[in-house]
Structure formats: structure tokens, C-alpha cells
Design an enzyme around this catalytic site. Structure first.
Site, PDB file in Angstrom:
ATOM      1  N   GLU A   1     -26.561 -16.830   1.971  1.00 17.59           N
ATOM      2  CA  GLU A   1     -25.665 -17.460   2.959  1.00 17.59           C
ATOM      3  C   GLU A   1     -24.417 -16.596   3.184  1.00 17.59           C
ATOM      4  OE1 GLU A   1     -25.050 -21.526   1.679  1.00 17.59           O
ATOM      5  OE2 GLU A   1     -26.919 -22.125   2.635  1.00 17.59           O
TER       6      GLU A   1
ATOM      7  N   GLU B   1     -34.282 -22.410   2.035  1.00 16.62           N
ATOM      8  CA  GLU B   1     -33.601 -23.620   1.558  1.00 16.62           C
ATOM      9  C   GLU B   1     -33.723 -24.709   2.605  1.00 16.62           C
ATOM     10  OE1 GLU B   1     -29.582 -23.412   0.083  1.00 16.62           O
ATOM     11  OE2 GLU B   1     -29.906 -21.399  -0.739  1.00 16.62           O
TER      12      GLU B   1
HETATM   13  C1  BG6 Z   1     -26.594 -23.863   0.064  1.00 19.61           C
HETATM   14  C2  BG6 Z   1     -26.513 -22.977  -1.138  1.00 19.61           C
HETATM   15  O1  BG6 Z   1     -25.347 -23.807   0.689  1.00 19.61           O
HETATM   16  O2  BG6 Z   1     -26.770 -25.215  -0.083  1.00 19.61           O
HETATM   17  C3  BG6 Z   1     -26.991 -23.617  -2.428  1.00 19.61           C
HETATM   18  O3  BG6 Z   1     -27.154 -21.742  -0.942  1.00 19.61           O
HETATM   19  C4  BG6 Z   1     -26.575 -25.071  -2.449  1.00 19.61           C
HETATM   20  O4  BG6 Z   1     -26.506 -22.868  -3.515  1.00 19.61           O
HETATM   21  C5  BG6 Z   1     -27.248 -25.781  -1.285  1.00 19.61           C
HETATM   22  O5  BG6 Z   1     -26.854 -25.721  -3.646  1.00 19.61           O
HETATM   23  C6  BG6 Z   1     -27.014 -27.274  -1.225  1.00 19.61           C
HETATM   24  O6  BG6 Z   1     -25.645 -27.568  -1.251  1.00 19.61           O
HETATM   25  P1  BG6 Z   1     -25.050 -28.529  -2.354  1.00 19.61           P
HETATM   26  O7  BG6 Z   1     -23.588 -28.428  -2.190  1.00 19.61           O
HETATM   27  O8  BG6 Z   1     -25.570 -29.883  -2.028  1.00 19.61           O
HETATM   28  O9  BG6 Z   1     -25.533 -28.032  -3.665  1.00 19.61           O
END
Ligand code: BG6
Length: 489
Positions: free
Chosen positions: A199, A386
Site C-alpha cells: 500500500e 487483500e
Molecule cells: C491494509 C493493510 O491497509 O488493510 C493491512 O495492508 C491491514 O496491514 C488491512 O491490516 C486491514 O486494516 P485493519 O486496520 O483493519 O487491520
């Protein structure tokens, strides 16, 4: 029709949220190790000491107004979620066996930079750290799971932050490339897929994402430039070490999915501009140069970055093979945002969409639109690394989490990805859900915000047995993978 035969189904994690073992095997501390737990109503904290020995905590993932001489440090009396996380360090065999049971073709993980170079500045790597990842990769290959490795997932040796401000300083590039050379050479026959910066457009979250001890656009953009150069150098170096490597960039694509609040052209222009602040990162990494609209934006806003001779060449030579991305939500924006709303982060509430408990808009169609836009813009294969839903799961009386809401989320998003492939002709290489096993949240540091198909018995106060249990969604995702995305019932 449908997904490619060799579609890379799997799951994704990051060392600082999963691995634990923060002081084991010769590992040094990272920026993420001085971050305390937050909640959905309170930002995470960062701890530091001043030269007079006084101890402090500042709240926020970007550190503001830091007094001179501050040194980031782990202090007594605070909870630091990354230290143990959910202890992949000691559970990797058990967890990988569960990933294999799910049918994973790939597993996306990050290498903890300070596990290999504890301060980032050593001449020689830490053999014990290298050996740990050898063992992990061997375990994955035992089950024919292809590792996909992120080189930089929010984690920087803390010494680099304390010595010169991490990515704010150009010297960090050299340290990072030394780390890349070490892991490329060591794992050249074990890892084929690499991602440079997780990211990269979240560099706006200075301390959390890149260990930058400041909240200033000039510093942030200079640091982004250093990451662009480092990413391009890593791509070039990786190709020299093994021409079969496939190296991608990684974009937080939710931030490009910005809808105008109305059809007022001013709102449309605002949405376009905000998406541009994000797309520009991928423009540089895929096209090999800064787009004119970003150069003009920086000029208008008094943002000056220093480029050295040869940087433009490096960017040109180090463009990526594919684009990986995260997608969680869409956002809306308006040229006249309501007082108090933050247009860059969240925008206003979209009345057409439901949201999670953490206020994340659920928008599968936005996912398809985003994939379509990205493919159309770059014509490069896309890898979704993701996607998922953070929820406060409850363990039922039978000891199992019945997470229909998670199945619904994945069903609609995988269907949207399928539509992008079948109806829009988008080239998608694979899909790894975020946090296939419960891990620490990056944004809030909570355990309560769970993403996994596998439940981990760990709470926000560092309690729990760390026992792993399958949720209902486990069997569902297993079936999806076994049918190559055909059976989403
Ligand atoms: C992304 C990141 O922004 O979102 C992860 O690459 C992160 O590291 C994921 O865990 C989900 O966000 P959060 O804040 O719910 O963990």
C-alpha cells in the site's frame, strides 16, 4: 469463462501483525513495535522518551509536533500488540497445515526487515532470521503453496527511524536494497512472486506505514520518492538475480474508489482529484515517470522533492510486472464536505451502502469498477492481495464462530471479481483474502477486529491460549478454492 486454471487462491498476512517473536532469533525492534493499541474511537499511540528522560505517548498513525531529540522506545506499562501478535513465529507449522487444508495455492506474507537486519545498518544479515524464513518457505513448498513475499509491509528497523527518520532520508534506500539483495539471493529458488511496498499510497500514514516521524507533505512526498526509487532498484536487482521473478507493486485501491456525492461537476472534479492522489503512485511504478497532473499539483501546493541525477532513469528501468492491490471499501466525497469529515480518509457516509461495525462501506460493485479501471489504465495483470471484513466475532456455545456475514461479504466480492473477469475482460492472476487467520489490526491494533477463517483465542489485553479454531467460513472458502471460484453458494 471463469478464472484461469492456475488462479492463485490464498490468503495474506504481514509479519508485524502476525509473527510475534519480536525479540527472538536476533530480531531488532521495528517502528511497529512502539505502537500501542487503539480502538475504533481512539487512534493508536506511539511511545518515546525525551533527552531529559521523560516518557511520552502521542496518538495517531502519523506523528505530529514531535519535540526535538525524541527517541522512540518501548516503555513499561503499555500494551504493544505486535510483540506477540498471534505468534506465527512458533505456530507456523500448524498454521500452514490449516492453509493447506483450505487448499491455498499461494500464501502472501512479509519478511520482517529487522529480523534480517536488526538495525537496518549492519553489513551482514542475521543468519537466524534468514533461517526462520527458509523453514517457513520449506513448509509451504511441502504443501505446494507458492509464497508471495512483501518486502516492506509497514515495517522499518526502529534504529533507522531514530537515527535519520527512516524513509525521509535517502540513506534508507541503500539499507533497503542491501536487505533486498540478501533475501533475493537467499530465496531465489524458493520464492518467485515479490511485492515491493505494501500500500505505497498509505505513506500518508507516515509512522505506521513507513516509520517516518513527521506529518508534513513535503517530507511525505520526499519519502515517497525514496520509496519509488527503492522499488524500481529492487525490481531491477531482482530481475538480475533471477529473471523468472515476477515483481509487483501494491496499491491501496479502496482509496481510488471515490464517488462524487452528487452529479455537481465540482463534486466530480473533487472525486477525480482525490483518486488521482492515489493513482499517481501506480502511474510512477507502472509507467516509470511522474504524471504531469501530479507534478502540477505539487507545484501548486508548494511541495518540492529533491531528485538526484539518474533517478528518472532508475524509475524507467524498474517498472513492475503486475499490479497487486487491496480493496476493502469505496468512499464518497464532496467539494463542500460536511464540517468534521475528512475527505482524504473517509469522505461522507454513502446512503446506498451498508457499513461494518468499524464504519467501512461494503461495496462489491465498487470492487468490480476498481478492477476494471486499473486494468484499463495499465493493461497489466492484477493480483488482489487483500480483501476481507473486520468483525467482532462471537464464539458460539458450541465453541465455533458462525460467521455468515463474512461468507456473505466474500461471496459478493468474489462474484464481483468474477464479473470483472467474465464481463469486463480483466486479467486477474489471483486472490488472497486478508488475514485468513485472525491477526492484529494495523489501523487500531485490536484483536477484536477479526478477519480470519481461523479463529485465534487471543484478546485485546494480551490474554488467551492462542488456540486456533475453524470458523464456518473456513469450509466455505475451502469449497470456493476447490471449485476454482465456481461454487459460491
Ligand atoms: C491494509 C493493510 O491497509 O488493510 C493491512 O495492508 C491491514 O496491514 C488491512 O491490516 C486491514 O486494516 P485493519 O486496520 O483493519 O487491520
Amino acid at each position: 469463462m471463469g478464472f484461469r486454471k492456475d488462479f492463485l487462491w490464498g490468503g495474506a498476512t504481514a509479519a508485524n501483525q502476525y509473527e510475534g517473536g519480536w525479540q527472538e532469533g536476533g530480531r531488532g525492534p521495528a517502528n511497529t513495535d512502539v505502537m500501542t493499541k487503539g480502538s475504533k474511537d481512539q487512534a493508536r499511540g506511539v511511545t518515546y522518551v525525551l533527552p531529559d528522560g521523560s516518557e511520552h505517548l502521542t496518538r495517531g498513525v502519523a506523528v505530529k509536533d514531535l519535540p526535538k531529540g525524541a527517541e522512540f522506545k518501548v516503555l513499561e506499562g503499555y500494551t504493544y500488540p505486535s510483540h506477540e501478535a498471534v505468534d506465527f513465529y512458533h505456530h507456523y507449522k500448524e498454521d500452514i497445515a490449516l492453509f493447506a487444508e483450505l487448499g491455498f495455492k499461494t500464501y502472501r506474507m512479509s519478511i520482517s526487515w529487522p529480523r534480517i537486519y536488526p538495525t537496518g545498518m549492519e553489513e551482514e544479515p542475521n543468519e537466524e532470521g534468514l533461517k526462520f524464513y527458509d523453514d517457513v518457505f520449506d513448509e509451504l513448498h511441502k504443501y505446494k503453496i507458492e509464497p508471495m513475499v512483501t518486502l516492506h509491509h509497514f515495517e522499518v528497523p526502529l534504529a533507522l527511524t531514530n537515527t535519520w527518520g527512516a524513509w525521509a532520508d535517502r540513506r534508507t534506500i541503500g539499507c533497503f536494497i542491501r536487505f533486498c539483495r540478501t533475501v533475493f539471493e537467499r530465496y531465489k529458488n524458493k520464492v518467485k512472486y515479490w511485492l515491493t511496498f505494501n500500500e505505497i499510497n498509505n505513506i500518508y500514514f507516515g509512522f505506521l506505514s513507513s516509520g517516518i516521524p513527521a506529518d508534513d507533505m513535503n517530507i511525505t512526498m520526499q519519502a515517497a520518492h525514496h520509496q519509488f526509487v527503492a522499488s524500481a532498484m529492487a525490481v531491477k536487482l531482482g530481475r538480475e538475480i533471477n529473471p523468472d521473478f515476477r515483481i509487483g507493486c501494491m496499491l491501496a485501491a479502496s482509496r481510488c474508489t471515490v464517488y462524487p456525492a452528487t452529479c455537481n461537476p465540482l463534486d466530480i472534479q473533487k472525486a477525480w482529484e482525490q483518486a488521482g492522489r492515489q493513482y499517481f503512485f501506480t502511474d510512477v511504478q507502472c509507467r516509470g515517470y511522474y504524471p504531469s497532473y501530479q507534478l502540477k499539483f505539487m507545484e501548486r501546493n508548494g511541495i518540492h522533492i529533491h531528485m538526484e541525477d539518474g533517478d528518472e532513469e532508475i524509475l524507467k528501468e524498474g517498472t513492475v510486472d503486475f499490479i497487486s492491490l487491496s480493496y476493502y471499501r469505496s468512499m464518497i466525497t464532496s467539494a463542500t464536505p460536511e464540517k468534521g469529515s475528512d475527505p482524504l480518509l473517509l469522505g461522507a457516509i454513502n446512503p446506498y451502502l451498508k457499513a461494518t461495525e468499524w464504519g467501512i462501506a461494503i461495496d462489491p460493485l465498487g470492487f468490480r469498477i476498481t478492477l476494471h479501471n486499473l486494468y484499463d489504465r495499465y493493461q497489466l495483470p492484477l493480483m488482489i492481495v487483500e480483501n476481507g471484513i473486520g468483525a467482532a466475532d462471537e464464539v458460539g456455545e458450541d465453541g465455533v464462530v458462525h460467521d455468515d456475514y463474512r461468507i456473505d461479504f466474500f461471496r459478493s466480492h468474489i462474484q464481483a471479481m468474477k464479473d470483472a473477469v467474465e464481463l469486463d475482460g480483466v486479467d486477474v492472476m489471483g486472490y488472497t483474502s486478508w488475514g485468513p487467520i485472525d491477526i492484529v489490526s494495523a489501523g487500531t491494533g485490536e484483536m477484536r477486529k477479526r478477519y480470519g477463517f481461523i479463529y485465534v483465542d487471543k484478546d485485546d489485553e494480551n490474554g488467551g491460549t492462542l488456540k486456533r479454531t475453524k470458523k464456518d467460513s473456513f469450509l466455505w472458502y475451502k469449497k470456493v478454492i476447490a471449485s476454482n471460484g465456481e461454487d459460491l453458494d
